[in-house]
Design an enzyme around this catalytic site. Structure first.
Site, PDB file in Angstrom:
ATOM      1  N   LYS A   1      39.007  71.496  25.690  1.00  0.00           N
ATOM      2  CA  LYS A   1      39.476  72.395  26.754  1.00  0.00           C
ATOM      3  C   LYS A   1      40.953  72.758  26.574  1.00  0.00           C
ATOM      4  CE  LYS A   1      37.797  69.427  29.782  1.00  0.00           C
ATOM      5  NZ  LYS A   1      36.846  68.649  28.959  1.00  0.00           N
ATOM      6  N   ILE A   2      41.803  71.740  26.354  1.00  0.00           N
ATOM      7  CA  ILE A   2      43.247  72.006  26.290  1.00  0.00           C
ATOM      8  C   ILE A   2      43.635  72.622  24.942  1.00  0.00           C
ATOM      9  CG2 ILE A   2      45.543  70.920  26.343  1.00  0.00           C
ATOM     10  CD1 ILE A   2      44.232  68.806  28.302  1.00  0.00           C
TER      11      ILE A   2
ATOM     12  N   THR B   1      50.858  65.814  23.643  1.00  0.00           N
ATOM     13  CA  THR B   1      50.706  65.771  25.107  1.00  0.00           C
ATOM     14  C   THR B   1      49.367  65.108  25.455  1.00  0.00           C
ATOM     15  OG1 THR B   1      49.689  67.971  25.162  1.00  0.00           O
ATOM     16  CG2 THR B   1      52.069  67.891  25.507  1.00  0.00           C
TER      17      THR B   1
ATOM     18  N   ARG C   1      47.543  61.478  24.199  1.00  0.00           N
ATOM     19  CA  ARG C   1      47.672  60.053  24.494  1.00  0.00           C
ATOM     20  C   ARG C   1      48.625  59.458  23.469  1.00  0.00           C
ATOM     21  NH1 ARG C   1      46.395  61.047  28.752  1.00  0.00           N
ATOM     22  NH2 ARG C   1      44.688  60.294  30.069  1.00  0.00           N
TER      23      ARG C   1
ATOM     24  N   ASP D   1      54.907  64.093  25.519  1.00  0.00           N
ATOM     25  CA  ASP D   1      54.697  63.931  26.961  1.00  0.00           C
ATOM     26  C   ASP D   1      54.033  62.587  27.226  1.00  0.00           C
ATOM     27  OD1 ASP D   1      54.754  64.990  29.667  1.00  0.00           O
ATOM     28  OD2 ASP D   1      52.552  65.025  29.524  1.00  0.00           O
TER      29      ASP D   1
ATOM     30  N   GLU E   1      53.868  53.612  27.306  1.00  0.00           N
ATOM     31  CA  GLU E   1      54.378  54.241  28.533  1.00  0.00           C
ATOM     32  C   GLU E   1      54.031  53.475  29.805  1.00  0.00           C
ATOM     33  OE1 GLU E   1      52.210  58.059  28.174  1.00  0.00           O
ATOM     34  OE2 GLU E   1      51.284  57.584  30.104  1.00  0.00           O
TER      35      GLU E   1
ATOM     36  N   HIS F   1      54.918  62.105  30.958  1.00  0.00           N
ATOM     37  CA  HIS F   1      53.499  62.365  31.262  1.00  0.00           C
ATOM     38  C   HIS F   1      53.378  63.351  32.434  1.00  0.00           C
ATOM     39  CE1 HIS F   1      49.355  60.429  30.475  1.00  0.00           C
ATOM     40  NE2 HIS F   1      49.183  61.629  30.970  1.00  0.00           N
TER      41      HIS F   1
ATOM     42  N   ALA G   1      52.683  66.756  31.898  1.00  0.00           N
ATOM     43  CA  ALA G   1      52.053  68.020  31.488  1.00  0.00           C
ATOM     44  C   ALA G   1      51.040  68.518  32.525  1.00  0.00           C
ATOM     45  CB  ALA G   1      51.384  67.864  30.128  1.00  0.00           C
ATOM     46  N   PHE G   2      50.394  67.597  33.203  1.00  0.00           N
ATOM     47  CA  PHE G   2      49.354  67.983  34.182  1.00  0.00           C
ATOM     48  C   PHE G   2      49.956  68.460  35.504  1.00  0.00           C
ATOM     49  CE2 PHE G   2      49.572  64.764  37.501  1.00  0.00           C
ATOM     50  CZ  PHE G   2      50.494  63.914  36.930  1.00  0.00           C
TER      51      PHE G   2
END
Ligand code: NAD
Length: 330
Positions: free
Chosen positions: A153-154, A232, A234, A258, A263, A295, A297-298
């Site tokens: 999708k991305i 962006t 994992r 990202d 993290e 993190h 980006a969403f």
């Protein structure tokens, strides 16, 4: 249904409360789910977790013993949850498979542009009244070759945006979509071909046993000199220590992250009064050609709304004993 919401952040609170619409009683908890904090879910039937909560075997056993029957992930990624163990314990788990691939794709391109045109350096200079352009030279994105690893999708939206920029787009995926690729002039190839020909490489695959450290010392050595690498997806798709070696030698010319493999416990939190203990990210932050976001980006209004609504729909299905299209099976 009474739901223990772990890792609750200020930015998502109102979206979740509004989507729950009084149907579910949300117990809002700031701590991440872990063996130490699992007890906070006592009295609840479900837990609702975010990307860096611990959904490993022992934590699942502990919350199952407390009576937790359902787990609602406020994320698409589910590498942090032992789905097989949850299934064995009779716990139903659902995720939000898609909330806004545009949010993540657009942030990915923002990182590329900011690195290329040195926007952060330029902004800081101007605040010091330094209006010099020396050292700020970028490159035209037009006609550059972009390598997309993972055209789900991305990855597809990133490819479409960059197609619009006039880039040549190469891609690698274990499941090729040739009809889509033809439409946007995307050319599939092996991962090594894509990595060796691209000026910019961007990662959009999930974290699995196969993709862990997909970017490592050997692969970096095959890339173009001064390549731009963007992740962006994992953190552990990239071997960070190998990337630091690549940055020091100039093999990697730009790095946009990202996500970061260590993290958990760092991103999403304010550590501005703490002594940074992670020497790897500390080294990364010293490079002028590295841009790190936490993190985020969403993080758009559309995505937060969709995450909250789908999460509550997943809980609705579980409560009614209905089939859930977003349920994860081992
Ligand atoms: P998706 O499932 O739609 O697409 C993933 C693609 O990767 C698929 O086409 C799949 O075939 C491919 N793939 C799987 N294994 C592969 C392998 N070994 N080699 C190459 N390709 C492989 O997922 P998506 O929604 O596009 O998400 C992509 C990534 O973005 C995931 O890692 C997800 O966790 C991450 N993500 C990050 C954020 C953020 O805020 N930074 C937000 C959402 C998603």
């Amino acid at each position: 249904m009474k739901v223990a919401v772990f890792s609750l952040h200020k930015f998502e609170k109102d979206y979740l409360l509004s989507a729950a619409k009084g149907k579910h009683e949300l117990i809002l908890l700031e701590p991440q789910l872990s063996l130490t904090t699992a007890g906070l879910a006592e009295g609840c039937k479900a837990v609702c977790i975010f990307v860096n909560d611990d959904g490993s075997k022992d934590v699942l056993k502990k919350i199952s013993a407390l009576g937790i029957k359902y787990m609602a992930l406020r994320s698409a990624g589910f590498n942090h949850v032992d789905i097989k163990k949850a299934y064995e314990l009779g716990m139903r788990v659902a995720r939000v498979p898609e909330y806004s691939p545009y949010a993540v794709a657009e942030h990915t391109v923002a990182l590329m542009l900011a690195l290329n045109r040195k926007l952060v350096v330029a902004h800081n200079r101007i605040r010091d009244l330094n209006f010099s352009l020396n050292g700020l030279t970028g490159f035209d994105m037009h006609n550059k070759t972009i390598g997309i690893i993972g055209t789900g999708k991305i990855g597809k939206i990133v490819a479409e945006i960059l197609h619009g920029f006039g880039c040549r787009v190469l891609a690698y995926d274990i499941m090729q979509d040739d009809i889509w690729a033809n439409k946007y002039g995307v050319v599939y190839g092996s991962i090594d071909n894509v990595c060796s020909q691209s000026d910019i490489i961007t990662l959009h695959a999930p974290l699995t046993e196969q993709t862990k450290y997909i970017i490592n010392r050997d692969r970096i050595a095959k890339m173009k000199k001064a390549v731009m690498l963007i992740n962006t997806s994992r953190g552990a798709l990239v071997n960070t220590k190998d990337v630091i070696i690549g940055l020091k030698s100039g093999q990697i010319g730009y790095l946009g992250l990202d996500v970061y493999e260590e993290e958990r416990g760092l991103f999403f939190e304010d550590h501005s009064s703490d002594i940074l203990q992670d020497d790897v990210i500390a080294r990364l932050m010293t490079f002028p050609n590295v841009l790190i976001t936490s993190h985020q980006a969403f993080l758009t209004d559309t995505a937060l709304h969709n995450i909250a609504v789908t999460t509550m729909e997943n809980l609705d299905c579980f409560e009614k004993g209905e089939e859930c299209k977003n349920e994860l099976m081992p």
